[in-house]
Write an enzyme that holds these catalytic residues in place. Structure first.
Site, PDB file in Angstrom:
ATOM      1  N   ARG A  51       0.852  -1.201   0.000  1.00 44.33           N
ATOM      2  CA  ARG A  51       0.000   0.000   0.000  1.00 44.33           C
ATOM      3  C   ARG A  51       0.885   1.247   0.000  1.00 44.33           C
ATOM      4  O   ARG A  51       0.570   2.245  -0.651  1.00 44.33           O
ATOM      5  CB  ARG A  51      -0.952   0.009   1.200  1.00 44.33           C
ATOM      6  CG  ARG A  51      -1.710   1.333   1.321  1.00 44.33           C
ATOM      7  CD  ARG A  51      -3.015   1.289   2.096  1.00 44.33           C
ATOM      8  NE  ARG A  51      -3.045   0.373   3.206  1.00 44.33           N
ATOM      9  CZ  ARG A  51      -2.413   0.550   4.379  1.00 44.33           C
ATOM     10  NH1 ARG A  51      -1.694   1.643   4.591  1.00 44.33           N
ATOM     11  NH2 ARG A  51      -2.503  -0.355   5.334  1.00 44.33           N
ATOM     12  N   TYR A 112     -17.343  15.814 -15.845  1.00 40.25           N
ATOM     13  CA  TYR A 112     -17.629  14.383 -15.937  1.00 40.25           C
ATOM     14  C   TYR A 112     -18.748  14.058 -14.930  1.00 40.25           C
ATOM     15  O   TYR A 112     -18.694  14.515 -13.786  1.00 40.25           O
ATOM     16  CB  TYR A 112     -16.346  13.611 -15.613  1.00 40.25           C
ATOM     17  CG  TYR A 112     -16.540  12.128 -15.523  1.00 40.25           C
ATOM     18  CD1 TYR A 112     -16.819  11.371 -16.654  1.00 40.25           C
ATOM     19  CD2 TYR A 112     -16.474  11.472 -14.307  1.00 40.25           C
ATOM     20  CE1 TYR A 112     -17.003  10.009 -16.573  1.00 40.25           C
ATOM     21  CE2 TYR A 112     -16.661  10.105 -14.216  1.00 40.25           C
ATOM     22  CZ  TYR A 112     -16.928   9.379 -15.356  1.00 40.25           C
ATOM     23  OH  TYR A 112     -17.123   8.032 -15.272  1.00 40.25           O
ATOM     24  N   ASP A 185      -8.346  18.429 -14.208  1.00 39.78           N
ATOM     25  CA  ASP A 185      -8.576  17.092 -14.754  1.00 39.78           C
ATOM     26  C   ASP A 185      -8.097  17.136 -16.208  1.00 39.78           C
ATOM     27  O   ASP A 185      -8.717  17.759 -17.063  1.00 39.78           O
ATOM     28  CB  ASP A 185     -10.073  16.769 -14.657  1.00 39.78           C
ATOM     29  CG  ASP A 185     -10.418  15.371 -15.176  1.00 39.78           C
ATOM     30  OD1 ASP A 185      -9.652  14.841 -16.002  1.00 39.78           O
ATOM     31  OD2 ASP A 185     -11.470  14.844 -14.778  1.00 39.78           O
ATOM     32  N   LYS A 210      -8.531   6.159 -19.567  1.00 33.25           N
ATOM     33  CA  LYS A 210      -8.818   6.682 -20.906  1.00 33.25           C
ATOM     34  C   LYS A 210      -7.541   6.700 -21.742  1.00 33.25           C
ATOM     35  O   LYS A 210      -6.995   5.659 -22.021  1.00 33.25           O
ATOM     36  CB  LYS A 210      -9.465   8.068 -20.778  1.00 33.25           C
ATOM     37  CG  LYS A 210     -10.560   8.149 -19.693  1.00 33.25           C
ATOM     38  CD  LYS A 210     -11.796   7.312 -19.974  1.00 33.25           C
ATOM     39  CE  LYS A 210     -12.728   7.166 -18.774  1.00 33.25           C
ATOM     40  NZ  LYS A 210     -13.113   8.394 -18.100  1.00 33.25           N
TER      41      LYS A 210
HETATM   42  C1  PLP Z   1     -13.737   8.753 -16.829  1.00 32.82           C
HETATM   43  C2  PLP Z   1     -13.450  10.073 -16.275  1.00 32.82           C
HETATM   44  C3  PLP Z   1     -13.282  10.274 -14.893  1.00 32.82           C
HETATM   45  C4  PLP Z   1     -13.439   9.148 -13.895  1.00 32.82           C
HETATM   46  O1  PLP Z   1     -12.410   8.210 -13.984  1.00 32.82           O
HETATM   47  P1  PLP Z   1     -12.582   6.638 -13.692  1.00 32.82           P
HETATM   48  O2  PLP Z   1     -11.258   6.094 -14.070  1.00 32.82           O
HETATM   49  O3  PLP Z   1     -13.729   6.134 -14.526  1.00 32.82           O
HETATM   50  O4  PLP Z   1     -12.871   6.502 -12.230  1.00 32.82           O
HETATM   51  C5  PLP Z   1     -12.971  11.541 -14.448  1.00 32.82           C
HETATM   52  N1  PLP Z   1     -12.847  12.582 -15.314  1.00 32.82           N
HETATM   53  C6  PLP Z   1     -13.009  12.437 -16.636  1.00 32.82           C
HETATM   54  C7  PLP Z   1     -12.861  13.614 -17.539  1.00 32.82           C
HETATM   55  C8  PLP Z   1     -13.328  11.190 -17.176  1.00 32.82           C
HETATM   56  O5  PLP Z   1     -13.512  11.063 -18.490  1.00 32.82           O
END
Ligand code: PLP
Length: 398
Positions: A51, A112, A185, A210
């Site tokens: 961890r 999101y 983000d 992604k």
């Molecule tokens: C998918 C996504 C998230 C969340 O991420 P996860 O890996 O699905 O938990 C946050 N911000 C954006 C812009 C996303 O496309």
């Protein structure tokens, strides 16, 4: 050659990496262990429990830290200010855990859907945080929204699904040096295009699920900071709450990042061509793509989204199919190469319907305010042959 001066194409492969000392393995082994032997109590090789420390996770964390522009040394932070999480949401949740009950957060209004849900349905209640959602494409609204309780500004750019852009330098000019953390983000743009830390942001977040991983085979999240004091605070929460990425998944994301630069070039090139083509189709009412001069914040795209100094609009396109929900549904059903699925950023092309799928957790009134209409579809352009993708869209529109 000095690693810092390497081109991004080289960095994705070498940044933060070192040869495995025992065998000389070029790729880091997947260290599937929860614990590590100690010679004598407290005497060990820097690894106690997975961890807290894992060499495979470190390899990923150090790589993404360098790609996002952190210059922290190993003495300042063991993973150079990069942290890998079990999901993007876990990374966002950890950012909020840096704050105290009663703190105020200003967030972009178009977010999101899961981020919106975490903020309003979980953290407001469980952590006593307060959120204001503001359309930060208009930065004069930011100044007015700041109170003496504001401790975090949460930006997404481009946003999901409306692909709105926020002027990152503009946010820094207004909010820097006021004791407010600035977090971005960077999931849609990736460090191949956009560098929030270089512009003065404190934290960059990714859903590594992604583009970073890029193959739709893992769920993972990332935080990066270039500030040693903030790295210490993030490390403390990361280890205390434990939302860590497993060694195997760390390996998958690191492997994906090796081709990030190649993939992003192709995603951007094909998306630009497809957006331009969609714009000429009568059955498409509106095309939103940051690389088109018709985009409302095109000048921001030119300034902050670039590959090799040239505008790169990313791999996502949002468009409105004429004829509302019935027409957009039949369009989605007829596509053959594009898969109808949530998520984005993989090598394969995906398409989805935000109002029914990813943004169903956003209230209908809120969706209407944001412009998430029933005919709105979101395309994630993959790296297949671009002509094949256009042919698929053409037959489905017909
Ligand atoms: C998918 C996504 C998230 C969340 O991420 P996860 O890996 O699905 O938990 C946050 N911000 C954006 C812009 C996303 O496309």
């Amino acid at each position: 050659m000095n690693k810092k001066n390497q081109h991004f194409d080289s960095k994705v492969i070498h940044a933060g990496q070192s040869v495995e000392p025992v065998t000389g393995a070029v790729m880091p082994p997947i260290f599937l262990t929860s614990t590590y032997v100690q010679e004598s109590p407290g005497v060990h090789k820097g690894f106690e429990y997975t961890r807290s420390h894992n060499p495979t996770r470190y390899a990923l964390e150090r790589c993404i830290a360098r790609l996002e522009g952190s210059e922290l040394t190993e003495e300042q932070d063991a993973s150079y200010g990069g942290f890998a999480f079990s999901s993007g949401m876990a990374a966002i949740s950890t950012t909020l855990d840096l704050l105290n009950a009663g703190d105020h957060i200003i967030a972009m209004d178009d977010l999101y859907g899961g981020t919106n849900r975490l903020f309003t349905k979980v953290k407001e209640r469980s952590a006593g945080l307060q959120f204001s959602f503001v359309d930060l494409t208009n930065l004069s609204l930011l100044e007015n929204a700041i109170t003496d309780k504001t401790k975090l500004i949460w930006i997404e750019t481009p946003t999901n699904p409306m692909l709105k852009l926020v002027d990152l330098e503009g946010v820094v000019n207004i909010a820097k040096d006021r004791g407010i953390l600035l977090a971005c983000d960077n999931t849609f743009a990736t460090p191949a295009l956009q560098h929030p830390l270089d512009m003065g942001f404190d934290i960059v977040m990714h859903s590594a699920t992604k583009y970073l991983a890029g193959h739709s085979d893992v769920v993972a999240g990332i935080l990066v900071t270039g500030n040693p004091e903030l790295a210490e605070r993030i490390r403390f929460v990361h280890n205390s709450a434990g939302p860590i990425l497993s060694p195997f998944d760390s390996y998958l994301v690191l492997r994906g990042i090796k081709t990030l630069s190649l993939r992003m070039r192709r995603h951007c090139e094909s998306a630009k061509r497809i957006a331009t083509w969609l714009n000429t189709q009568e059955s498409v009412e509106l095309v939103i793509y940051p690389g088109l001069s018709s985009h409302p914040q095109f000048e921001i795209a030119e300034k902050q989204m670039q590959i090799d100094g040239e505008l790169a609009g990313g791999g996502m396109i949002t468009c409105i199919i004429a004829g509302g929900i019935e027409k957009s549904k039949s369009f989605l059903e007829k596509l053959e190469i594009f898969s109808l699925a949530e998520s984005l950023g993989g090598v394969e092309s995906l398409v989805e319907h935000p109002a029914i799928m990813t943004h169903a957790s956003v209230s209908p009134e809120n969706r209407a305010e944001l412009g998430i209409e029933d005919g709105l579809v979101r395309l994630s352009i993959g790296i297949e042959d671009c002509g094949d993708l256009i042919a698929d869209l053409e037959q489905a529109l017909a």
